[in-house]
Design an enzyme around this catalytic site. Structure first.
Site, PDB file in Angstrom:
ATOM      1  N   ASP A  15      -9.848  -4.260  -5.585  1.00  0.00           N
ATOM      2  CA  ASP A  15      -9.302  -3.322  -4.601  1.00  0.00           C
ATOM      3  C   ASP A  15     -10.043  -1.996  -4.708  1.00  0.00           C
ATOM      4  O   ASP A  15      -9.943  -1.287  -5.696  1.00  0.00           O
ATOM      5  CB  ASP A  15      -7.798  -3.126  -4.869  1.00  0.00           C
ATOM      6  CG  ASP A  15      -7.076  -2.513  -3.680  1.00  0.00           C
ATOM      7  OD1 ASP A  15      -7.733  -1.794  -2.891  1.00  0.00           O
ATOM      8  OD2 ASP A  15      -5.858  -2.719  -3.552  1.00  0.00           O
ATOM      9  N   HIS A  74      -8.172  -5.375  -1.191  1.00  0.00           N
ATOM     10  CA  HIS A  74      -6.924  -4.745  -0.759  1.00  0.00           C
ATOM     11  C   HIS A  74      -6.297  -5.499   0.402  1.00  0.00           C
ATOM     12  O   HIS A  74      -5.087  -5.763   0.388  1.00  0.00           O
ATOM     13  CB  HIS A  74      -7.233  -3.298  -0.345  1.00  0.00           C
ATOM     14  CG  HIS A  74      -6.016  -2.496  -0.061  1.00  0.00           C
ATOM     15  ND1 HIS A  74      -5.164  -2.064  -1.061  1.00  0.00           N
ATOM     16  CD2 HIS A  74      -5.485  -2.047   1.101  1.00  0.00           C
ATOM     17  CE1 HIS A  74      -4.176  -1.383  -0.517  1.00  0.00           C
ATOM     18  NE2 HIS A  74      -4.339  -1.351   0.789  1.00  0.00           N
ATOM     19  N   CYS A  92       0.848  -1.198   0.000  1.00  0.00           N
ATOM     20  CA  CYS A  92       0.000   0.000   0.000  1.00  0.00           C
ATOM     21  C   CYS A  92       0.883   1.248   0.000  1.00  0.00           C
ATOM     22  O   CYS A  92       1.791   1.367  -0.831  1.00  0.00           O
ATOM     23  CB  CYS A  92      -0.958  -0.059   1.199  1.00  0.00           C
ATOM     24  SG  CYS A  92      -2.220   1.219   1.186  1.00  0.00           S
TER      25      CYS A  92
END
Lengths: 166, 396
Positions: free
Chosen positions: B310, B339, B155
């Site tokens: 995601d 995600h 991320c």
């Protein structure tokens, strides 16, 4: 070690709770899990929730929602400022430091830190230049693993915890 | 026997349609409540044994321990985002990216950024990348006696890892990005819409709050999928609350979801302005210190892992990375997950991470089988290191 302790010995409360619920739900409780309410109901629920999710997503992209969010944030910030102001006055009245005072102090310390670290970095560069000039041509200084050629390259943290920075 | 359908003339009203509450299931769930509470109390996250090898301010570097034999000399450093705690990568023993690599024989390190306090609001992206991360990388190199490491960023940690690799390519042997946003121009994600400068004045917010408040961040993340996070999650919980394995996983996730931390103000400001609002990273203009990050400086092997479902970092934000780097060995894998599912999902654990381990194994320096795990000073250099394959593999 704190971990996955799988031992479960039924404690008295759990036993009591299970027995109480069994009696309250009546006799003849089947051992098998309850029957599936039916695929139709599940389907209806899923479709409804999907439609709701899609609507929420579209709504949260709309200018109206964005403006409302902006206004909400403004209100929250105004409220926070008012609270800070009130608390600052109250704390100052009691001869105590307020948040703003601490923030000013932190900013001062950081400025000092930056100036000191910049100066140390400069001295480091001069020292390396001086060390490099003492090396034999084509040789490496003993113990050196990597030549630091990039300006502003970082070093290991100095004793005391705070590292140097550009 | 007459049925309600026959007597009422309503063909859809059959005895099997539950117009009455499911009393049996309800009472069964009530009976299960003590076990639910007990599971919630005893669930533990991030339990893989590790030791702290480095500290700097609030940052810790964790080195994981394993009984599996070490097979690779090249260590792996895992970098998570600044907005949540990093133990999502080691949530439970059977849902642990860290253990996947450990079991394959990698030496795994993890950066725990710590929890910023009010005094940390001045920390900028430069502090995190050029100071903290650089010191951590050098520490790992020194501790393991290598000159280059493998870096895995998740991320926002992936974005930072990419920036670091671009600035210090000489220290990075392999780079793996996991759901890392690079190109912020696509507006699929609600976050990109909400961060629009017309509606979000980040300067004003941070001038009042200092750091980005954790409660506000958590609310924002929950509201990205309000139906899923506020309705479906609890319906699902009600349906499955007799399943102990489900309960353990549910409470582990809830522990992490509710364990938000603030983000240092200046860093948050730079990410919002330079990434979300101005998209400087793809343009090669993201400033870190006195330099501009140019992703084309990345020449090491790159593996870009992206999740097709995601909602936080859509594929469109990660995919351009492979075209921006200067690597000849670059690979992209799109995986059917969300995600967080990319790291903790069962499917990802079974299918994605073994592939990632295979990819890294081929590109890491192997340990000789008979070698003891000696101190760096006692290990000499062992001739030419196996280089990159120069492959161009795009699995999209």
């Amino acid at each position: 070690m704190a971990g996955n302790d799988r031992e479960r010995t039924p404690d008295p409360f759990t036993q009591f709770w299970g027995e109480m619920v069994s009696r309250m739900s009546g006799v003849g409780l089947p051992a098998a899990p309850p029957a599936d309410p039916g695929p139709a109901m599940k389907q209806m629920q899923r479709v409804f929730l999907e439609a709701l999710a899609k609507y929420c997503d579209e709504f949260m992209r709309s200018p109206q929602f964005l403006e409302a969010m902006k206004q909400n944030m403004e209100n929250a910030m105004t409220f926070r400022r008012q609270v800070d102001q009130f608390l600052t006055q109250a704390l100052h009245g009691a001869q105590a430091p307020a948040r703003g005072d601490v923030e000013e102090l932190v900013a001062l310390v950081r400025n000092v830190e930056e100036r000191v670290l910049a100066r140390v970095e400069e001295l480091n560069r001069k020292l390396e230049a001086a060390t490099a000039s003492l090396r034999p041509p084509g040789g490496k200084a003993p113990g050196a693993r990597r030549a630091v050629s990039r300006p502003g390259a970082r070093r290991k943290p100095v004793a005391g915890g705070r590292s140097k920075r550009k | 026997m007459s049925t309600p359908a026959a007597t009422s003339g309503l063909p859809w009203l059959t005895p099997s349609v539950p117009f009455i509450p499911d009393y049996e299931g309800f009472w069964r769930r009530v009976a299960a409540m003590p076990r639910v509470m007990e599971t919630a109390r005893r669930v533990r996250v991030g339990t893989t044994p590790r030791e702290v090898t480095y500290r700097e301010d609030k940052l810790l570097v964790l080195r994981y321990e394993s009984e599996a034999e070490k097979r690779y000399r090249t260590p792996l450093l895992v970098v998570f985002a600044l907005v949540n705690r990093p133990y999502i990568l080691d949530l439970l023993p059977h849902k642990s990216v860290v253990r996947q690599f450990l079991n394959r024989g990698f030496d795994v390190f993890l950066v725990d950024w710590g929890v910023p306090s009010e005094g940390d609001k001045h920390l900028s992206v430069e502090d995190y990348i050029e100071r903290y991360l650089h010191n951590v990388v050098r520490h790992v190199c020194d501790l393991t006696g290598v000159e280059r490491i493998s870096l895995l960023g998740y991320c926002m940690g992936g974005t930072m890892s990419a920036m670091y690799a671009a600035l210090h390519q000489e220290l990075i042997r392999n780079l793996i990005l996991l759901a890392a946003p690079i190109d912020f121009s696509p507006r699929e994600s609600l976050l990109s819409v909400w961060a629009d400068e017309r509606y979000f004045d980040v300067d004003k917010v941070l001038d009042v709050f200092g750091n980005a408040p954790p409660q506000w961040l958590q609310s924002s993340f929950l509201m990205l999928k309000p139906v899923s996070n506020l309705i479906e999650k609890y319906l699902n919980f009600y349906e499955k609350m007799e399943d102990e394995k489900f309960l353990e996983e549910f409470f582990a996730m809830e522990t992490w979801i509710n364990d938000n931390i603030p983000v240092a103000g200046e860093t948050f400001r730079q990410f919002v302005k330079y990434c979300f609002q101005q998209n400087l990273l793809v343009a090669g203009k993201f400033p870190v210190g006195g330099q501009k990050v140019n992703l084309a400086h990345i020449t090491c092997p790159v593996l870009n892992l992206m999740a097709t479902n995601d909602h936080l970092v859509p594929c469109g934000q990660s995919l351009p990375f492979n075209d921006l780097v200067g690597s000849t060995d670059r690979q992209a894998i799109l995986f059917d997950a969300g995600h967080i599912g990319m790291s903790v999902g069962s499917k990802a654990q079974k299918e994605l991470w073994p592939k990632a381990c295979d990819w890294l194994a081929v590109r890491s320096e192997k340990l000789p089988a008979a070698e003891e795990w000696a101190e760096p000073e006692q290990r000499g250099r062992r001739g030419a290191r196996p280089g990159g394959r120069g492959l161009i593999q795009d699995e999209v």
